[in-house]
Design an enzyme around this catalytic site. Structure first.
Site, PDB file in Angstrom:
ATOM      1  N   TYR A 125       0.848  -1.211   0.000  1.00  0.00           N
ATOM      2  CA  TYR A 125       0.000   0.000   0.000  1.00  0.00           C
ATOM      3  C   TYR A 125       0.877   1.252   0.000  1.00  0.00           C
ATOM      4  O   TYR A 125       0.689   2.155  -0.818  1.00  0.00           O
ATOM      5  CB  TYR A 125      -0.922  -0.034   1.225  1.00  0.00           C
ATOM      6  CG  TYR A 125      -1.640   1.269   1.515  1.00  0.00           C
ATOM      7  CD1 TYR A 125      -2.726   1.675   0.747  1.00  0.00           C
ATOM      8  CD2 TYR A 125      -1.227   2.090   2.573  1.00  0.00           C
ATOM      9  CE1 TYR A 125      -3.390   2.876   1.026  1.00  0.00           C
ATOM     10  CE2 TYR A 125      -1.885   3.281   2.851  1.00  0.00           C
ATOM     11  CZ  TYR A 125      -2.954   3.666   2.073  1.00  0.00           C
ATOM     12  OH  TYR A 125      -3.608   4.846   2.347  1.00  0.00           O
ATOM     13  N   LYS A 129       1.180   4.059  -2.965  1.00  0.00           N
ATOM     14  CA  LYS A 129       0.812   5.463  -2.707  1.00  0.00           C
ATOM     15  C   LYS A 129       1.996   6.372  -3.035  1.00  0.00           C
ATOM     16  O   LYS A 129       1.822   7.473  -3.563  1.00  0.00           O
ATOM     17  CB  LYS A 129       0.364   5.652  -1.256  1.00  0.00           C
ATOM     18  CG  LYS A 129      -0.969   5.002  -0.892  1.00  0.00           C
ATOM     19  CD  LYS A 129      -2.169   5.643  -1.578  1.00  0.00           C
ATOM     20  CE  LYS A 129      -2.481   7.007  -1.031  1.00  0.00           C
ATOM     21  NZ  LYS A 129      -3.719   7.568  -1.660  1.00  0.00           N
TER      22      LYS A 129
HETATM   23  N1  LIG Z   1      -8.152   6.073   6.291  1.00  0.00           N
HETATM   24  C1  LIG Z   1      -6.950   6.392   6.745  1.00  0.00           C
HETATM   25  O1  LIG Z   1      -6.600   6.142   7.911  1.00  0.00           O
HETATM   26  C2  LIG Z   1      -5.962   7.075   5.827  1.00  0.00           C
HETATM   27  C3  LIG Z   1      -4.685   7.377   6.337  1.00  0.00           C
HETATM   28  C4  LIG Z   1      -3.779   8.025   5.497  1.00  0.00           C
HETATM   29  C5  LIG Z   1      -4.126   8.358   4.218  1.00  0.00           C
HETATM   30  N2  LIG Z   1      -5.355   8.028   3.743  1.00  0.00           N
HETATM   31  C6  LIG Z   1      -5.675   8.390   2.355  1.00  0.00           C
HETATM   32  O2  LIG Z   1      -6.811   9.229   2.399  1.00  0.00           O
HETATM   33  C7  LIG Z   1      -7.569   9.075   1.179  1.00  0.00           C
HETATM   34  C8  LIG Z   1      -9.029   8.848   1.518  1.00  0.00           C
HETATM   35  O3  LIG Z   1      -9.110   7.679   2.323  1.00  0.00           O
HETATM   36  P1  LIG Z   1     -10.473   7.204   2.983  1.00  0.00           P
HETATM   37  O4  LIG Z   1     -10.182   6.871   4.390  1.00  0.00           O
HETATM   38  O5  LIG Z   1     -11.565   8.161   2.643  1.00  0.00           O
HETATM   39  O6  LIG Z   1     -10.665   5.850   2.178  1.00  0.00           O
HETATM   40  P2  LIG Z   1     -11.982   4.968   1.915  1.00  0.00           P
HETATM   41  O7  LIG Z   1     -13.035   5.304   2.901  1.00  0.00           O
HETATM   42  O8  LIG Z   1     -11.499   3.575   1.779  1.00  0.00           O
HETATM   43  O9  LIG Z   1     -12.469   5.518   0.497  1.00  0.00           O
HETATM   44  C9  LIG Z   1     -11.763   5.233  -0.661  1.00  0.00           C
HETATM   45  C10 LIG Z   1     -12.616   5.575  -1.831  1.00  0.00           C
HETATM   46  O10 LIG Z   1     -11.898   5.178  -3.019  1.00  0.00           O
HETATM   47  C11 LIG Z   1     -12.792   4.501  -3.875  1.00  0.00           C
HETATM   48  N3  LIG Z   1     -12.071   3.529  -4.700  1.00  0.00           N
HETATM   49  C12 LIG Z   1     -11.462   2.402  -4.302  1.00  0.00           C
HETATM   50  N4  LIG Z   1     -10.950   1.756  -5.365  1.00  0.00           N
HETATM   51  C13 LIG Z   1     -11.261   2.505  -6.455  1.00  0.00           C
HETATM   52  C14 LIG Z   1     -11.046   2.360  -7.845  1.00  0.00           C
HETATM   53  N5  LIG Z   1     -10.401   1.297  -8.316  1.00  0.00           N
HETATM   54  N6  LIG Z   1     -11.491   3.320  -8.680  1.00  0.00           N
HETATM   55  C15 LIG Z   1     -12.168   4.391  -8.198  1.00  0.00           C
HETATM   56  N7  LIG Z   1     -12.429   4.573  -6.891  1.00  0.00           N
HETATM   57  C16 LIG Z   1     -11.975   3.638  -6.036  1.00  0.00           C
HETATM   58  C17 LIG Z   1     -13.758   3.800  -2.952  1.00  0.00           C
HETATM   59  O11 LIG Z   1     -14.913   3.478  -3.673  1.00  0.00           O
HETATM   60  P3  LIG Z   1     -15.950   2.374  -3.135  1.00  0.00           P
HETATM   61  O12 LIG Z   1     -16.712   3.111  -2.066  1.00  0.00           O
HETATM   62  O13 LIG Z   1     -16.735   2.042  -4.336  1.00  0.00           O
HETATM   63  O14 LIG Z   1     -15.125   1.251  -2.611  1.00  0.00           O
HETATM   64  C18 LIG Z   1     -13.961   4.855  -1.883  1.00  0.00           C
HETATM   65  O15 LIG Z   1     -14.955   5.773  -2.285  1.00  0.00           O
HETATM   66  C19 LIG Z   1      -6.884   7.942   0.418  1.00  0.00           C
HETATM   67  O16 LIG Z   1      -5.998   8.500  -0.533  1.00  0.00           O
HETATM   68  C20 LIG Z   1      -6.065   7.224   1.473  1.00  0.00           C
HETATM   69  O17 LIG Z   1      -4.935   6.587   0.903  1.00  0.00           O
HETATM   70  C21 LIG Z   1      -6.289   7.410   4.522  1.00  0.00           C
END
Ligand SMILES: NC(=O)c1ccc[n+]([C@@H]2O[C@H](COP(=O)([O-])OP(=O)(O)OC[C@H]3O[C@@H](n4cnc5c(N)ncnc54)[C@H](OP(=O)(O)O)[C@@H]3O)[C@@H](O)[C@H]2O)c1
Length: 300
Positions: A125, A129
């Site tokens: 992952y 990223k």
């Molecule tokens: N959560 C954390 O703790 C965390 C920490 C550090 C950084 N981040 C970063 O923050 C950002 C937002 O994270 P989040 O927590 O909001 O994540 P999340 O809740 O898992 O949401 C990810 C979104 O991406 C969509 N997605 C997944 N695969 C896809 C694909 N192949 N094509 C198009 N869309 C796709 C998902 O769609 P579906 O709903 O259809 O699955 C979902 O809407 C990401 O860049 C993540 O790497 C998150």
């Protein structure tokens, strides 16, 4: 008023962002069914269709452990897709705000990670990223914002640590929680506010990489204790009596995670003119809202 294209509308951050972005302009929000990031040949046409001035990529392959066995798909979604998105933004003269992660670092440091520190991801992952960051910088050097964040939680989207602890704390008497991974829990509403502030600043926010988390530092164990203290104070009946701190080696996962994940947020603090709220204050606000929602669901 800007034309904004938001990707990842159903995710934790995307769903939180949408109503805030609507105060800035006309927003088109797309889910995976409308733009599949792993199909990078479709991205340019979709972007050209909407002619956005700003693109916000809140979509990502975020299943950190599953990525260890789905490396190719994770690379397409997190690495290649954002690169194509940045190239499409360049073709449209649009800016791209791309979200990234503390997992680009190895965690082997005892002081907060700065934007320019060497990266060395420990997981698939994290590597994918990082590939996405590099592709975005290369394709759109003058018009990208990469916003790295960490330990995100909120009421929207799928599960997160706070929701898991609230659920388990209601049924289990004893819980074991990792105490040797340290970071900054970040409420998605605060993160969304930082995203909106960057978009609002436009030209006045120089292109580049920024770190944004809530202020303060906690281990997962500290975070769990705080969740239970705050939830109890808000009147949630909890079964949990003992929270046992354990080392990471007693909770093995397919992906390795950085031990020290604290991000130095001084650069964005200077730009926005104020520090992020402390994680515990934000946790309290989130839990109040979340527990009210849970209570309403039970009452229905
Ligand atoms: N959560 C954390 O703790 C965390 C920490 C550090 C950084 N981040 C970063 O923050 C950002 C937002 O994270 P989040 O927590 O909001 O994540 P999340 O809740 O898992 O949401 C990810 C979104 O991406 C969509 N997605 C997944 N695969 C896809 C694909 N192949 N094509 C198009 N869309 C796709 C998902 O769609 P579906 O709903 O259809 O699955 C979902 O809407 C990401 O860049 C993540 O790497 C998150």
């Amino acid at each position: 008023m800007s034309r904004i294209l938001l990707l990842g509308k159903g995710g934790q951050l995307g769903a939180t962002l949408l109503p805030h972005l609507q105060t800035l302009g006309t927003v088109t929000a797309l889910g995976r069914d409308q733009l599949e990031l792993s199909q990078s040949d479709q991205i340019a046409a979709v972007v050209a269709d909407y002619q956005p001035e700003v693109i916000i990529n809140a979509a990502a392959y975020t299943a950190v452990d599953r990525a260890e066995t789905e490396a190719e798909l994770a690379q397409r979604v997190n690495g290649d897709g954002p690169g194509k998105l940045a190239a499409s933004a360049a073709a449209q003269g649009a800016r791209l705000l791309h979200i990234s992660t503390d997992y680009v670092f190895n965690g082997h440091q005892g002081q907060p990670w700065q934007e320019g520190d060497d990266t060395q991801p420990l997981s698939v992952y994290g590597r994918t990223k990082l590939a996405g960051e590099q592709a975005v910088r290369a394709a759109l050097p003058e018009a990208h914002w990469i916003l790295r964040t960490a330990w995100v939680y909120g009421t929207q989207g799928q599960g997160n640590f706070v929701k898991t602890m609230v659920r388990l704390g209601q049924t289990r008497k004893t819980l074991r929680v990792v105490q040797d991974q340290v970071g900054s829990p970040t409420w998605v509403e605060d993160l969304a506010a930082a995203v909106v502030a960057l978009v609002r600043l436009g030209d006045r926010a120089p292109a580049g990489t920024y770190h944004y988390t809530n202020s303060g530092v906690a281990s997962w164990y500290d975070f769990a204790i705080a969740i239970f203290e705050e939830a109890r104070a808000l009147g949630l009946p909890l079964a949990v009596q003992t929270v046992q701190p354990i080392p990471t080696c007693d909770y093995p996962t397919p992906a390795h995670r950085p031990a020290y994940s604290v991000l130095d947020c001084q650069k964005i603090t200077a730009l926005l003119g104020h520090p992020a709220p402390h994680w515990r204050e934000s946790l309290r606000i989130m839990l109040k809202d979340y527990l009210q929602t849970l209570a309403k669901e039970v009452g229905q």
